[in-house]
Design a protein around this motif. Structure first.
Motif, mmCIF file in Angstrom:
data_model
loop_
_atom_site.group_PDB
_atom_site.id
_atom_site.type_symbol
_atom_site.label_atom_id
_atom_site.label_comp_id
_atom_site.label_asym_id
_atom_site.label_seq_id
_atom_site.Cartn_x
_atom_site.Cartn_y
_atom_site.Cartn_z
ATOM 1 N N MET A 69 39.779 36.980 42.392
ATOM 2 C CA MET A 69 40.117 36.548 43.709
ATOM 3 C C MET A 69 41.591 36.816 43.998
ATOM 4 N N VAL A 70 42.460 36.532 43.025
ATOM 5 C CA VAL A 70 43.888 36.762 43.203
ATOM 6 C C VAL A 70 44.152 38.254 43.363
ATOM 7 N N ARG A 71 43.477 39.051 42.534
ATOM 8 C CA ARG A 71 43.693 40.510 42.619
ATOM 9 C C ARG A 71 43.206 41.050 43.964
ATOM 10 N N ASN A 72 42.078 40.551 44.442
ATOM 11 C CA ASN A 72 41.573 41.007 45.741
ATOM 12 C C ASN A 72 42.549 40.648 46.856
ATOM 13 N N PHE A 73 43.088 39.448 46.814
ATOM 14 C CA PHE A 73 44.060 39.045 47.821
ATOM 15 C C PHE A 73 45.308 39.927 47.733
ATOM 16 N N ALA A 74 45.761 40.190 46.508
ATOM 17 C CA ALA A 74 46.958 41.024 46.334
ATOM 18 C C ALA A 74 46.716 42.443 46.852
ATOM 19 N N ARG A 75 45.505 42.982 46.619
ATOM 20 C CA ARG A 75 45.189 44.319 47.150
ATOM 21 C C ARG A 75 45.247 44.316 48.672
ATOM 22 N N TRP A 76 44.669 43.272 49.278
ATOM 23 C CA TRP A 76 44.710 43.177 50.737
ATOM 24 C C TRP A 76 46.156 43.041 51.219
ATOM 25 N N MET A 77 46.923 42.180 50.540
ATOM 26 C CA MET A 77 48.308 41.954 50.936
ATOM 27 C C MET A 77 49.123 43.235 50.806
ATOM 28 N N GLN A 78 48.797 44.056 49.807
ATOM 29 C CA GLN A 78 49.499 45.319 49.601
ATOM 30 C C GLN A 78 49.287 46.258 50.785
ATOM 31 N N SER A 79 48.116 46.180 51.422
ATOM 32 C CA SER A 79 47.870 47.022 52.600
ATOM 33 C C SER A 79 48.721 46.579 53.787
ATOM 34 N N VAL A 80 49.130 45.320 53.784
ATOM 35 C CA VAL A 80 49.980 44.787 54.850
ATOM 36 C C VAL A 80 51.456 44.949 54.499
ATOM 37 N N ASP A 81 51.778 44.751 53.229
ATOM 38 C CA ASP A 81 53.169 44.820 52.762
ATOM 39 C C ASP A 81 53.188 45.603 51.461
ATOM 40 N N ASP A 82 53.713 46.818 51.502
ATOM 41 C CA ASP A 82 53.667 47.694 50.320
ATOM 42 C C ASP A 82 54.565 47.210 49.186
ATOM 43 N N ARG A 83 55.332 46.158 49.380
ATOM 44 C CA ARG A 83 56.140 45.584 48.285
ATOM 45 C C ARG A 83 55.303 44.682 47.378
ATOM 46 N N THR A 84 54.085 44.366 47.793
ATOM 47 C CA THR A 84 53.208 43.475 47.027
ATOM 48 C C THR A 84 52.703 44.180 45.775
ATOM 49 N N GLU A 85 52.808 43.470 44.653
ATOM 50 C CA GLU A 85 52.295 43.999 43.390
ATOM 51 C C GLU A 85 50.912 43.426 43.128
ATOM 52 N N VAL A 86 50.020 44.284 42.643
ATOM 53 C CA VAL A 86 48.682 43.837 42.253
ATOM 54 C C VAL A 86 48.704 43.612 40.744
ATOM 55 N N PRO A 87 48.421 42.383 40.295
ATOM 56 C CA PRO A 87 48.467 42.131 38.847
ATOM 57 C C PRO A 87 47.398 42.938 38.113
ATOM 58 N N PRO A 88 47.699 43.380 36.892
ATOM 59 C CA PRO A 88 46.711 44.129 36.111
ATOM 60 C C PRO A 88 45.488 43.260 35.799
ATOM 61 N N ALA A 89 44.331 43.882 35.664
ATOM 62 C CA ALA A 89 43.070 43.169 35.457
ATOM 63 C C ALA A 89 43.099 42.288 34.212
ATOM 64 N N GLU A 90 43.751 42.757 33.146
ATOM 65 C CA GLU A 90 43.763 41.986 31.905
ATOM 66 C C GLU A 90 44.700 40.778 31.951
ATOM 67 N N LEU A 91 45.566 40.716 32.960
ATOM 68 C CA LEU A 91 46.483 39.602 33.086
ATOM 69 C C LEU A 91 45.760 38.323 33.521
ATOM 70 N N LEU A 92 44.833 38.466 34.447
ATOM 71 C CA LEU A 92 44.079 37.327 34.944
ATOM 72 C C LEU A 92 42.601 37.538 34.643
ATOM 73 N N PRO A 93 42.080 36.840 33.653
ATOM 74 C CA PRO A 93 40.670 37.041 33.326
ATOM 75 C C PRO A 93 39.772 36.686 34.512
ATOM 76 N N SER A 94 38.726 37.484 34.698
ATOM 77 C CA SER A 94 37.852 37.276 35.851
ATOM 78 C C SER A 94 36.759 36.256 35.579
ATOM 79 N N LYS A 95 36.449 36.026 34.330
ATOM 80 C CA LYS A 95 35.368 35.104 34.003
ATOM 81 C C LYS A 95 35.923 33.736 33.650
#
Length: 141
Positions: free
Chosen positions: A1-27
């Protein structure tokens, strides 16, 4: 959920970093359930019987015993209404169980007998107008 929000935010503000998948476990990692041994269950019931009661009701022991033999959730047992317990038919009806659905639990003859005895003793000491099945000696559920 955090990564999806960050991806969306990146489309609005290119300074936004998307955290790597292994940083935040999805399960979600739930703790393993603890299965009580028969000895531990007997110990719990023995201690529950020692809880003082003005009327000699074994409410806690009956409650813990029911949990042990039925697999009910604690909240389901605590919220049992008197009308949900049918010792003659050997059935418990759980109202608003997980998912908001009702479900029935079959009881063994010995469990049904214990519940019927508890109900009779509870009614003798605390009156017959109980809505809840498990009642404190103050008359409250």
């Amino acid at each position: 959920m955090v990564r999806n929000f960050a991806r969306w935010m990146q489309s609005v503000d290119d300074r936004t970093e998307v955290p790597p998948a292994e940083l935040l476990p999805s399960k979600i990692r739930r703790p393993r359930p603890y299965i009580y041994t028969e000895t531990e269950i007997h110990s719990i019931l023995r201690e529950a019987k020692r809880i003082p009661s003005w009327y000699g009701l074994q409410t806690h022991a009956i409650l813990f015993g029911l949990l042990a033999v039925s697999g009910m959730r604690v909240s389901e047992a605590i919220h049992l209404r008197d009308s949900d317990v049918d010792p003659e038919a050997k059935i418990l009806t759980i109202q608003h169980a997980k998912g908001g659905k009702n479900r029935c639990i079959a009881l063994s003859a010995s469990t049904a007998k214990v519940l019927a005895t508890y109900r009779a003793e509870r009614q003798y000491f605390l009156g017959k107008n109980a809505l809840a099945f498990f009642i404190q000696e103050s008359g409250r559920p």
